[in-house]
Scaffold this active site. Structure first.
Site, PDB file in Angstrom:
ATOM      1  N   THR A   1      -5.215  -4.462  -1.707  1.00  0.00           N
ATOM      2  CA  THR A   1      -5.937  -3.813  -0.603  1.00  0.00           C
ATOM      3  C   THR A   1      -7.254  -4.547  -0.416  1.00  0.00           C
ATOM      4  O   THR A   1      -7.840  -5.027  -1.386  1.00  0.00           O
ATOM      5  CB  THR A   1      -6.198  -2.338  -0.970  1.00  0.00           C
ATOM      6  OG1 THR A   1      -4.955  -1.661  -0.973  1.00  0.00           O
ATOM      7  CG2 THR A   1      -7.155  -1.659  -0.002  1.00  0.00           C
TER       8      THR A   1
ATOM      9  N   ARG B   1       4.436   7.947   3.636  1.00  0.00           N
ATOM     10  CA  ARG B   1       3.261   8.178   2.775  1.00  0.00           C
ATOM     11  C   ARG B   1       2.039   7.432   3.325  1.00  0.00           C
ATOM     12  O   ARG B   1       2.108   6.296   3.762  1.00  0.00           O
ATOM     13  CB  ARG B   1       3.589   7.684   1.371  1.00  0.00           C
ATOM     14  CG  ARG B   1       2.462   7.810   0.359  1.00  0.00           C
ATOM     15  CD  ARG B   1       1.681   6.519   0.222  1.00  0.00           C
ATOM     16  NE  ARG B   1       0.651   6.615  -0.819  1.00  0.00           N
ATOM     17  CZ  ARG B   1      -0.291   5.709  -0.996  1.00  0.00           C
ATOM     18  NH1 ARG B   1      -0.349   4.638  -0.235  1.00  0.00           N
ATOM     19  NH2 ARG B   1      -1.190   5.870  -1.960  1.00  0.00           N
TER      20      ARG B   1
ATOM     21  N   GLY C   1      -4.318   5.777  -4.309  1.00  0.00           N
ATOM     22  CA  GLY C   1      -4.941   6.484  -3.199  1.00  0.00           C
ATOM     23  C   GLY C   1      -4.953   7.992  -3.300  1.00  0.00           C
ATOM     24  O   GLY C   1      -5.913   8.653  -2.881  1.00  0.00           O
TER      25      GLY C   1
END
Ligand code: ASP
Length: 338
Positions: free
Chosen positions: A199, A227, A253
């Site tokens: 990320t 999701r 997350g």
């Protein structure tokens, strides 16, 4: 009298001329930028020297892109978008081009951006067709009355607003596909507990003192049921408020959502009077306590940056008017750039 004055004037002149000339960094109006390329479990020696170099080069390129904007007097918002776009285009990172695959073998991308000056924010979740989701998040902020658009609707908005479209094959990379195959063999869980790096995010302060944050991700390998993680959730993976702090997070997350991680960093600064580093560490401690892992980058209203993590590593880097050469770090025990 005149003689005394002229002696004083001479002494002052001598002192002035002896003083080292101020460097460009000392005279520049302060600006500052930090980026990350994901956190996770990464042992020293796991990366080949070539990979290590390639990741650092990727972070440096993002820092340079953002710094170019800030040096020229551009906004922190433009700088974080520019830095994140570079990382989205780099197949090494789990965002844009290098996004991980869902359980069904698709790429579903999430991104968010927030402007600390106005508290405006834009985010997208589960988009499949936009080459640079961070720019789509910015379009949601600036060209719609909304904060978060998802899936087909967000894809449609992207086309309508003329963002660059990419076919599904664009997001295919062999490495991410292999990770999916490995995940299919080893797990049949909803989530990959040993989530893999990548990320990306950026936080910046511009010369006007405004701050901004941006985050972009492919989410987690093997995600399903549409999701959505923390990255596009304002206050969880991304947050910015002028004079307080801007944050971009990475990691498992679900835990960052439950701890309102990005907003928590800012509240610790605003309400508890913590420094940005204390706030980053305190927030990561609260994530650790409930079983989450990852990291975050943060910047305060004066442009001081902080890195917090509870993983073995986080790809990260910083650049500023005071230290205008990009600096990077990967492992947790490697000193973070300031
Ligand atoms: N935070 C991201 C998510 O949960 C994944 C990551 O940062 O690695 O979607």
């Amino acid at each position: 009298m005149f003689r005394t004055f002229s002696r004083l004037a001479l002494a002052a002149f001598a002192a002035l001329s002896l003083a080292a000339p101020a460097t460009a960094a000392e005279t520049a109006t302060p600006w500052s930028l930090a980026v990350h390329g994901g956190a996770g479990v990464l042992e020293r020696g796991e990366l080949t020297p070539e990979k290590d170099k390639a990741y650092r080069a990727g972070l440096n390129a993002a820092l340079e892109a953002g710094a170019k904007v800030l040096k020229a007097g551009g906004s922190s918002l433009d700088a974080v978008e520019a830095a994140v776009r570079v990382l989205e285009d780099n197949p090494l990172f789990n965002a844009g081009k290098g996004a991980v695959f869902t359980a069904e073998g698709r790429n579903e991308l999430d991104a968010a951006i927030m402007d600390g000056a106005t508290l405006k924010a834009g985010a997208v979740a589960g988009v499949t067709r936009t080459r640079n989701p961070i720019s789509l998040a910015r379009a949601v902020m600036e060209k719609s009355p909304h904060v978060l658009l998802a899936r087909e609707g967000a894809d449609q908005f992207s086309k309508e607003k003329g963002l660059e479209q990419a076919p599904p094959e664009y997001f295919y990379t062999e490495e991410r596909w292999k990770q999916l195959l490995a995940w299919r063999k080893d797990h049949q869980a909803a989530l990959d507990p040993t989530h893999l790096f990548g990320t990306v995010g950026a936080v910046a302060m511009d010369q006007a003192g405004h701050i901004a944050a941006a985050t972009s991700t492919g989410g987690m390998t093997g995600k399903r049921w549409a999701r959505i993680g923390d990255s596009p959730i304002i206050g969880a993976g991304t947050y910015a408020r002028d004079g307080v702090c801007a944050v971009s997070a990475t990691g498992s997350g679900e835990y960052f959502i439950r701890e309102s991680a990005a907003r928590q960093v800012c509240d610790r600064v605003a309400w508890k009077g913590e420094t940005i580093q204390q706030a980053a560490d305190g927030t990561m401690a609260s994530i650790t306590k409930i079983g989450g892992d990852g990291g975050l980058i943060a910047i305060d209203g004066q442009g001081h940056v902080a890195f917090g993590m509870n993983d073995l590593g986080m790809y990260r880097g910083a650049i500023s008017s005071a230290a205008p050469t990009p600096r990077t770090a990967i492992y947790a025990d490697e000193p973070s750039p300031r």
